[in-house]
Design an enzyme around this catalytic site. Sequence first.
Site, PDB file in Angstrom:
ATOM      1  N   GLY A  48      -4.933 -14.438   0.141  1.00 20.32           N
ATOM      2  CA  GLY A  48      -5.592 -13.246   0.636  1.00 20.32           C
ATOM      3  C   GLY A  48      -4.819 -12.621   1.781  1.00 20.32           C
ATOM      4  O   GLY A  48      -3.615 -12.855   1.942  1.00 20.32           O
ATOM      5  N   CYS A  49      -5.493 -11.833   2.579  1.00 24.51           N
ATOM      6  CA  CYS A  49      -4.843 -11.179   3.713  1.00 24.51           C
ATOM      7  C   CYS A  49      -4.149 -12.203   4.597  1.00 24.51           C
ATOM      8  O   CYS A  49      -4.754 -13.180   5.040  1.00 24.51           O
ATOM      9  CB  CYS A  49      -5.880 -10.406   4.532  1.00 24.51           C
ATOM     10  SG  CYS A  49      -5.203  -9.645   6.021  1.00 24.51           S
TER      11      CYS A  49
END
Length: 223
Positions: free
Chosen positions: A50-51
């Site tokens: 993810g981020c």
Amino acid sequence: MRRSDGVALAFLAALAVASPLHAERPVMAPVPAVDAAPGRKLETAVFAGGCYWGVEGVFSHLKGVHLAVSGFAGGPRDRKVDYEQVSEGDTGFAESVRVTYDPAQISYGTLLRVFFSVIADPTTLDYQGPDHGTQYRSALFPLNAEQDKAARAYLVQLDRSGLWRDPVVTRVERFTGFQDAAPDHQNFLTKNPRHPYILRWDMPKLEALKTMFPALYRDKPSA
């Protein structure tokens, strides 16, 4: 049950009640049955989950981690990319973090356990939390045969653990190189602790690390 175990379980129970269904939730992943044999010097591991702000932020607070760098991995070896290009979702690259660690202090298997306990949900395909697209997929990029063996064995172990309702979809991918993100994306959590995204999605991960793995947590992040 040790006191620290009881605190971690209480934390997980409270978060499960308070969090909406779509929120990322910490899970106490099992100790890896197979770990990478430690080398005699600093080693490197690459994770996509993810981020990269939160991934880098959590790893930087682990004892034994010397450096955590946000960047991109998983795409063609000969293509150069930046954040805007990767954000389009069609480059093959994923937001990733390169972790430099001392295997005498923390093993690759322990990094895997922390990653799947408090950073990434291994059952969500091509997204994590609010971020959707192949650039936010969860993936492991082994840099040697020992890491490859440990990563593949751990994904099987997680899938059989019954900790998640859905099957594990995190992939082991071939490492084709790593490109650093721009300087303003490095140490983002540390530099921007009041950023709305950090407060909503990443500070809970850091708190989960501190609560669930107190022996591994350190207050001062790596450089």
